[in-house]
Each structure stands twice: as structure tokens, then as C-alpha cells.
Design a protein around this motif. Structure first.
Motif, PDB file in Angstrom:
ATOM      1  N   ARG A  82      12.850  61.470  -0.893  1.00 20.91           N
ATOM      2  CA  ARG A  82      13.839  60.593  -1.523  1.00 20.91           C
ATOM      3  C   ARG A  82      13.542  60.435  -3.006  1.00 20.91           C
ATOM      4  N   LEU A  83      14.574  60.591  -3.829  1.00 24.03           N
ATOM      5  CA  LEU A  83      14.431  60.399  -5.264  1.00 24.03           C
ATOM      6  C   LEU A  83      14.918  59.031  -5.699  1.00 24.03           C
ATOM      7  N   ARG A  84      16.008  58.554  -5.081  1.00 21.70           N
ATOM      8  CA  ARG A  84      16.530  57.235  -5.460  1.00 21.70           C
ATOM      9  C   ARG A  84      17.446  56.705  -4.367  1.00 21.70           C
ATOM     10  N   TYR A  85      17.396  55.401  -4.158  1.00 19.79           N
ATOM     11  CA  TYR A  85      18.319  54.740  -3.237  1.00 19.79           C
ATOM     12  C   TYR A  85      19.188  53.776  -4.025  1.00 19.79           C
ATOM     13  N   ASP A  86      20.498  53.802  -3.772  1.00 21.37           N
ATOM     14  CA  ASP A  86      21.445  52.909  -4.433  1.00 21.37           C
ATOM     15  C   ASP A  86      21.987  51.918  -3.401  1.00 21.37           C
ATOM     16  N   PRO A  87      21.496  50.680  -3.410  1.00 21.19           N
ATOM     17  CA  PRO A  87      21.943  49.706  -2.398  1.00 21.19           C
ATOM     18  C   PRO A  87      23.421  49.359  -2.506  1.00 21.19           C
ATOM     19  N   GLU A  88      23.980  49.463  -3.700  1.00 21.09           N
ATOM     20  CA  GLU A  88      25.392  49.110  -3.875  1.00 21.09           C
ATOM     21  C   GLU A  88      26.302  50.042  -3.071  1.00 21.09           C
ATOM     22  N   SER A  89      26.016  51.330  -3.119  1.00 18.06           N
ATOM     23  CA  SER A  89      26.825  52.301  -2.369  1.00 18.06           C
ATOM     24  C   SER A  89      26.180  52.666  -1.037  1.00 18.06           C
ATOM     25  N   ASN A  90      24.964  52.180  -0.801  1.00 20.79           N
ATOM     26  CA  ASN A  90      24.185  52.509   0.398  1.00 20.79           C
ATOM     27  C   ASN A  90      24.066  54.020   0.566  1.00 20.79           C
ATOM     28  N   THR A  91      23.681  54.683  -0.524  1.00 26.97           N
ATOM     29  CA  THR A  91      23.466  56.132  -0.502  1.00 26.97           C
ATOM     30  C   THR A  91      22.136  56.457  -1.175  1.00 26.97           C
ATOM     31  N   SER A  92      21.595  57.621  -0.841  1.00 31.30           N
ATOM     32  CA  SER A  92      20.327  58.063  -1.421  1.00 31.30           C
ATOM     33  C   SER A  92      20.486  59.467  -2.002  1.00 31.30           C
ATOM     34  N   ILE A  93      19.791  59.706  -3.105  1.00 33.57           N
ATOM     35  CA  ILE A  93      19.683  61.059  -3.642  1.00 33.57           C
ATOM     36  C   ILE A  93      18.370  61.626  -3.124  1.00 33.57           C
ATOM     37  N   VAL A  94      18.473  62.769  -2.447  1.00 34.22           N
ATOM     38  CA  VAL A  94      17.313  63.326  -1.755  1.00 34.22           C
ATOM     39  C   VAL A  94      17.063  64.764  -2.214  1.00 34.22           C
ATOM     40  N   LEU A  95      15.779  65.092  -2.381  1.00 41.25           N
ATOM     41  CA  LEU A  95      15.376  66.464  -2.678  1.00 41.25           C
ATOM     42  C   LEU A  95      15.074  67.154  -1.356  1.00 41.25           C
ATOM     43  N   ALA A  96      15.626  68.343  -1.144  1.00 41.75           N
ATOM     44  CA  ALA A  96      15.416  69.090   0.102  1.00 41.75           C
ATOM     45  C   ALA A  96      14.743  70.418  -0.201  1.00 41.75           C
ATOM     46  N   ARG A  97      13.659  70.700   0.532  1.00 41.72           N
ATOM     47  CA  ARG A  97      12.950  71.970   0.382  1.00 41.72           C
ATOM     48  C   ARG A  97      12.978  72.716   1.722  1.00 41.72           C
ATOM     49  N   LEU A 137      21.986  70.362 -13.231  1.00 46.47           N
ATOM     50  CA  LEU A 137      22.265  69.456 -12.123  1.00 46.47           C
ATOM     51  C   LEU A 137      23.697  68.931 -12.220  1.00 46.47           C
ATOM     52  N   PRO A 138      24.339  68.684 -11.082  1.00 44.34           N
ATOM     53  CA  PRO A 138      25.673  68.074 -11.106  1.00 44.34           C
ATOM     54  C   PRO A 138      25.571  66.617 -11.540  1.00 44.34           C
ATOM     55  N   ASP A 139      26.680  66.062 -11.999  1.00 41.46           N
ATOM     56  CA  ASP A 139      26.681  64.689 -12.510  1.00 41.46           C
ATOM     57  C   ASP A 139      26.162  63.686 -11.497  1.00 41.46           C
ATOM     58  N   TRP A 140      26.504  63.858 -10.215  1.00 41.71           N
ATOM     59  CA  TRP A 140      26.136  62.872  -9.208  1.00 41.71           C
ATOM     60  C   TRP A 140      24.637  62.816  -8.939  1.00 41.71           C
ATOM     61  N   ALA A 141      23.876  63.827  -9.392  1.00 42.20           N
ATOM     62  CA  ALA A 141      22.432  63.870  -9.133  1.00 42.20           C
ATOM     63  C   ALA A 141      21.584  63.760 -10.386  1.00 42.20           C
ATOM     64  N   ARG A 142      22.185  63.979 -11.542  1.00 44.96           N
ATOM     65  CA  ARG A 142      21.398  64.113 -12.772  1.00 44.96           C
ATOM     66  C   ARG A 142      20.545  62.887 -13.082  1.00 44.96           C
ATOM     67  N   ASP A 143      21.137  61.711 -13.088  1.00 43.85           N
ATOM     68  CA  ASP A 143      20.397  60.504 -13.458  1.00 43.85           C
ATOM     69  C   ASP A 143      19.235  60.241 -12.510  1.00 43.85           C
ATOM     70  N   THR A 145      11.775  62.068 -12.549  1.00 45.25           N
ATOM     71  CA  THR A 145      10.855  62.891 -13.320  1.00 45.25           C
ATOM     72  C   THR A 145      10.135  62.065 -14.372  1.00 45.25           C
ATOM     73  N   ALA A 146      10.883  61.191 -15.031  1.00 45.96           N
ATOM     74  CA  ALA A 146      10.285  60.338 -16.057  1.00 45.96           C
ATOM     75  C   ALA A 146       9.273  59.385 -15.455  1.00 45.96           C
ATOM     76  N   ALA A 147       9.612  58.809 -14.303  1.00 45.29           N
ATOM     77  CA  ALA A 147       8.703  57.875 -13.647  1.00 45.29           C
ATOM     78  C   ALA A 147       7.425  58.574 -13.209  1.00 45.29           C
ATOM     79  N   SER A 148       7.559  59.805 -12.714  1.00 47.35           N
ATOM     80  CA  SER A 148       6.400  60.566 -12.283  1.00 47.35           C
ATOM     81  C   SER A 148       5.478  60.868 -13.452  1.00 47.35           C
ATOM     82  N   ALA A 149       6.077  61.213 -14.601  1.00 48.00           N
ATOM     83  CA  ALA A 149       5.274  61.494 -15.786  1.00 48.00           C
ATOM     84  C   ALA A 149       4.539  60.244 -16.246  1.00 48.00           C
TER      85      ALA A 149
END
Length: 390
Positions: free
Chosen positions: A215-230, A359-365, A371-375
Motif C-alpha cells: 500500500r502506498l496511500r489510503y484515502d479515507p474520503e473516497s475509501n480507496t487505496s493506491i497500491v503497488l503490485a509486483r 504515472l497516470p494522474d490518479w497515481a502520481r501524487d 517516495t519523498a517520505a521514504s527518502a
């Protein structure tokens, strides 16, 4: 005026192929009914009777039993569905391969109702590439990175790397609900539930599959998550099926996120073989119902046109939406939201190379903030990278 759809005029086409292994010993009409989804049984029976479907160049009965080495041919008047009018970008050319950023809604290679509106045909006719051998294939609605070899030799090199799992792949997706934090692994086997529907499910007798999610980010407002899949393996619809099984389907997946078909649990945790059989029947019935609706709408249009002519109103009216050649009713153009799925092939990497798309707009942020947080966690300067090809 900006045209948002790429449309192809209907044309005649001869589909021809050697009989596939799963067709052997089966009736010709049964194969057409189970393998091809763009026409109904009545159409195929008539096509066989009229000689538009042939075996080894000869007209046969609909109950003909298909044999090994048979050549199946079908002369059809093809109506290609429109796709998004977006460029198929070649973002890099290196060592006998081209790296392509595939838009959503455009299939990779000719199949089913698509031929001209495909990545390979567009690259050939509009950019001059003649020998193209896809190393990886993406679903029609999936966007992102494709590696296409320019020779058979180069394609085989990449195929061997794929078979040995020497290529690491990363996809990003937007899924329903709060995906578990950290890393989640899914090793559920997948099998084909229906070739005609290109439908796959988790079943014990399926082929081995492994996908690693983060998981990269969870948005409680939309109840959706951006997920990295390998994906470790490369089965058809693997990421989509594993996410459904985990209870977090891709938010706009038209096949694996549909509670009207899958039920309240939407396939979470898997379904029985009996339930799978019923599911396939429902989906096939839904396809037939959509075809009947197209026919009804075209008939309604024809009747309305006739009434207008009879009344001699002189006003313009909609023309009947039946093809004058094959009598196929036209379909409505796909709405913008149905031309995209929130699944994007982002990175492919091996020992000596790495390729990446924007990256597409829906995933870029979500990806850049992660990435910034990890750094920052590692004590490095916080750097938010610009979209680039590496």
C-alpha cells in the motif's frame, strides 16, 4: 475540433487459424458459441450454412467435429469498436526493442473484434514499424509500459528472462477500501473459468500465481487505496483476480468488481466451482441481453425514421443503426469512464536495464509522496521527482 475516439469504418476480413488444442473433438458450432462473443448462435449457424465459415476451404455442417490440423476460416464484415484517440508513444528505442507507453482502451494485438485499433497495427501503419513482437501483453483497459522486440531473436531473449522470472515488474492500481499497510503477498492459484469471456478465478486446480502488494496511500474520503503490485508470475488478469480475492478489487474494474454478478462478497476469498458455473451463465446472459438491447434500439430508430417519412415532416431524423451489409446493429460509443481502468504498468527491470513510464494522474501524487517520505525516513534530502523515462 478534438476527436476523442479513434473510429474505423466497417470492412471485410477473413479470420483464419489452425484449430486450437481445446477445440479438437468438438462440434464446429459449439466452438464458435463458446470461443467467440461478438455474435449469437443464430448468426453462427447461418454463417456456417451459407459457407462463410469453412474448414480446410470446404463448406461443412454445423455439427462437423474439429480435427487436428484443421484450418478454420470465417469471412466476416467486421465492425471494430472505437478506442481512445490517444497517441501510442514510443518513449525509448534501445538494443533491438522499443519501449511503448500504451494508452488505456487500446488492445495490444489483433483479436476478437479488434484489428486496426490495436497497438501493433497503429505502430505499423503510423510509425513504420513492420516487425513487432510484444514481450509483455497488457489488458485492453490497462495502461502503461510495453516492451516490444523488433526481431524474433530479441523476443526469445526476453521470453527466456520472463520464464526464469529475471524481469521484475511493478504496477500501480487504485483499489476499493483500506488496503492493509505494509507488504501483502498473495499466492492463490488461478484457472480459466471461460475462454469466451476471458474470465479467470482462484481455484485449487489453477496454475501457480504469486503477487506481492504494497500500500502506498489510503484515502479515507473516497475509501480507496493506491497500491503497488509486483507480479512474480504472469497469468492473465493475475493482479485483478488476486485483488478481488483479497477483497480489494480495482475500483473501476468492469469484470472483477461487479456485485450484481459476483454477489455481495464480490468474489472475496474465492467461489466454488458450482458458483463459477452460474457466474459464467450470468455473464453470458448479460452479453446476450446487451446484444438484444442494441438490436431493439436499432429497430426503434428504424421505426422512428419510417414514421417521420410517413408524416412527411421534412425534419431531420436519426438514420436506422443497422449495417446495410451484415444487418449488425451499431453499438453506442463507450463513455469516457468506461475507457479506462485504474491499473498501470509502471516499471520493468532486469539485471542490466530498467524501463519506466510516466504515472497516470490518479497515481502520481500517491507514488511521489511515498517516495519523498521514504527518502526522509532514510535521512536523505526529500526529492519529489518529475515524471521521467529511466
Amino acid at each position: 475540433m478534438l476527436v476523442d475516439l479513434r473510429k474505423i469504418k466497417p470492412y471485410f476480413f477473413k479470420y483464419q487459424t489452425y484449430a486450437k488444442g481445446r477445440w479438437l473433438g468438438r462440434k464446429l458450432i459449439d466452438v464458435f458459441n463458446t470461443e467467440f462473443r461478438d455474435r449469437d448462435n443464430t448468426f453462427y449457424e447461418r454463417a456456417i450454412k451459407d459457407g462463410r465459415v469453412k474448414i480446410n476451404g470446404e463448406t461443412v455442417d454445423k455439427d462437423y467435429i474439429i480435427k487436428n490440423s484443421d484450418i478454420v476460416a470465417h469471412d466476416i464484415h467486421r465492425h471494430e469498436p472505437p478506442v481512445a484517440n490517444l497517441p501510442v508513444k514510443v518513449v525509448r528505442i534501445v538494443d533491438g526493442v522499443i519501449i511503448v507507453d500504451k494508452p488505456s482502451s487500446i488492445p495490444v494485438h489483433p483479436s476478437g473484434r479488434y484489428r486496426h485499433n490495436t497497438v501493433l497495427h497503429i505502430l505499423s501503419t503510423e510509425q513504420g514499424y513492420k516487425e513487432l513482437y510484444p514481450v509483455n501483453r497488457l489488458d485492453r483497459l490497462t495502461s502503461g509500459l510495453m516492451i516490444i522486440a523488433l526481431s524474433v531473436k530479441k523476443a526469445r531473449e526476453f521470453e527466456k528472462m520472463m520464464q526464469k522470472c529475471e524481469i521484475k515488474k511493478e504496477y500501480v492500481c487504485k483499489v476499493k477500501g483500506e488496503f492493509p499497510s505494509g507488504v501483502t503477498e498473495c499466492h492463490q492459484p488461478i484457472h480459466v473459468a471461460s475462454f469466451k469471456l476471458t474470465l479467470n478465478t482462484v481455484q485449487p486446480d489453477g496454475k501457480a500465481c504469486s503477487t506481492i502488494f504494497e500500500r502506498l496511500r489510503y484515502d479515507p474520503e473516497s475509501n480507496t487505496s493506491i497500491v503497488l503490485a509486483r507480479p512474480v508470475t504472469g497469468r492473465t488478469h493475475q493482479i485483478r483476480v488476486h485483488l478481488q480475492w483479497l477483497g480489494h478489487p480495482i475500483t473501476n474494474d468492469p469484470l472483477y468488481h461487479n456485485t450484481e454478478i459476483w454477489g455481495a462478497r464480490n468474489g472475496q476469498g474465492g467461489i466454488t466451482l458450482e458458483a463459477e458455473e452460474e457466474l459464467v451463465k450470468k455473464l453470458l446472459a448479460q452479453t446476450e441481453a446487451e446484444d438484444e438491447l442494441d438490436h431493439a434500439l436499432a429497430t426503434s430508430s428504424l421505426n422512428s425514421a419510417g414514421a417521420a417519412d410517413a408524416g412527411n415532416t421534412g425534419s431531420e431524423h436519426q438514420k436506422a443503426e443497422f449495417c446495410s451489409i451484415c444487418q449488425l446493429p451499431s453499438r453506442a460509443d463507450p463513455e469516457p469512464e468506461k475507457r479506462i481502468m485504474y491499473l498501470h504498468a509502471w516499471k520493468y527491470q532486469a539485471k542490466d536495464w530498467a524501463f519506466e513510464t510516466e504515472l497516470p494522474d490518479w497515481a502520481r501524487d500517491a507514488v511521489f509522496s511515498c517516495t519523498a517520505a521514504s527518502a526522509a525516513d532514510q535521512g536523505a534530502d526529500t526529492i519529489v521527482p518529475e515524471p521521467s523515462i529511466s
